[in-house]
Design an enzyme around this catalytic site. Structure first.
Site, PDB file in Angstrom:
ATOM      1  N   GLU A  27      32.828  71.962  58.101  1.00  0.00           N
ATOM      2  CA  GLU A  27      31.809  72.370  57.142  1.00  0.00           C
ATOM      3  C   GLU A  27      31.693  71.260  56.110  1.00  0.00           C
ATOM      4  O   GLU A  27      32.669  70.946  55.410  1.00  0.00           O
ATOM      5  CB  GLU A  27      32.180  73.692  56.462  1.00  0.00           C
ATOM      6  CG  GLU A  27      32.051  74.882  57.375  1.00  0.00           C
ATOM      7  CD  GLU A  27      32.274  76.227  56.702  1.00  0.00           C
ATOM      8  OE1 GLU A  27      32.050  77.249  57.353  1.00  0.00           O
ATOM      9  OE2 GLU A  27      32.681  76.258  55.521  1.00  0.00           O
TER      10      GLU A  27
ATOM     11  N   ASP B 104      30.706  78.694  43.868  1.00  0.00           N
ATOM     12  CA  ASP B 104      31.950  77.939  43.980  1.00  0.00           C
ATOM     13  C   ASP B 104      32.746  77.959  42.684  1.00  0.00           C
ATOM     14  O   ASP B 104      32.194  78.016  41.595  1.00  0.00           O
ATOM     15  CB  ASP B 104      31.634  76.491  44.374  1.00  0.00           C
ATOM     16  CG  ASP B 104      31.100  76.419  45.794  1.00  0.00           C
ATOM     17  OD1 ASP B 104      31.853  76.801  46.700  1.00  0.00           O
ATOM     18  OD2 ASP B 104      29.948  76.016  45.990  1.00  0.00           O
TER      19      ASP B 104
END
Length: 275
Positions: free
Chosen positions: A53, A64
């Site tokens: 990824e 995040d």
């Protein structure tokens, strides 16, 4: 479908046949500087990664935690854009034609490039899947077909808070694998309850035959093995990105550091598979 269309499906089929679990590292493209990303990708594969990824840096990575937010900042200081990330994938493909690459990030950079241009360039670079945190299946519209026509699989997130109705929709539209977020909160969070994750995955398996991969909270061989017992794969991001941050001033030491972390996880997952 062309030969590039489903590296992800081929990889998971091979893992299933071998009774093994997928190890999926996440790194942010361009962190700590763009010249190093391709080397880091190869180091991950050498350590046993099955899918990579690759994070597309964005100025407002709302899903995040601080570790990956800072990685995005470091990458953006060097002006890393989506077009550069696609160039990195193309460079990676010069030596590795088999390891699936999934771009992970947010819609804004794709919108700015234009969906059709992105789909074409991503296919040509050798991208296999796209996980846009802020593009749920209900909002994909014609982009789902556009991506599929270019051999790009649409990968979606599921969380402990996802309702059964919504999970059914996501499972119906998902391709490649499903990314199950093990914890409520942002990436890089702390404690992981493998038993609770296992119970959640069991109910999802009634809805889909897609591989179920778990991310958030996996930081070492022990946590990887615990999740590997209940999932089809483990996704590790913050543990790697944190190590990159620690060594940002000596990037030549980072590939070995990545190999060490991932190697321990690979070994723990494979040991369980053999047991």
């Amino acid at each position: 479908m062309n030969q590039h269309a489903n590296r992800i499906d081929r990889r998971f089929a091979a893992l299933k046949a071998a009774g093994r679990k997928a190890l999926i590292p996440y790194i942010t493209a361009g962190d700590p500087a763009p010249a190093h990303t391709v080397d880091f990708m190869h180091a991950c594969v050498e350590a046993g990664a099955d899918v990579i990824e690759l994070g597309v840096p964005f100025s407002d990575p709302m899903a995040d935690g601080p570790v990956i937010q800072k990685a995005c900042e470091r990458a953006l200081v060097h002006g890393t854009r989506l077009s550069h990330v696609l160039e990195m994938v193309a460079a990676f493909r010069e030596r590795d034609s088999e390891t699936p690459v999934v771009l992970m990030g947010y819609l804004n950079p794709i919108e700015r490039m234009g969906y059709a241009a992105f789909a074409r360039q991503a296919r040509d670079a050798g991208v296999d899947g796209v996980l846009a945190v802020d593009m749920p299946p209900e909002e994909m519209g014609e982009n789902a077909a556009l991506f599929a026509d270019h051999g790009l699989q649409s990968i979606f997130l599921l969380a402990p808070t996802t309702s059964e109705q919504r999970a059914t929709t996501i499972c119906h539209h998902g391709q490649g694998y499903l990314y199950y977020v093990s914890l409520k909160g942002v990436t890089g969070a702390a404690t992981l309850d493998a038993e609770a994750v296992g119970a959640q995955l069991a109910s999802l398996r009634a809805l889909t035959e897609l591989p179920l991969c778990v991310g958030f909270g996996i930081r070492d061989g022990a946590t990887a093995a615990a999740i590997g017992r209940v999932a089809d794969g483990v996704i590790v991001g913050s543990a790697l990105v944190g190590r990159i941050a620690e060594r940002a001033d000596s990037p030549e030491t980072i590939p070995q550091a990545l190999r060490e972390i991932l190697g321990e996880m690979r070994e723990a997952l494979d040991r369980d598979a053999r047991a």
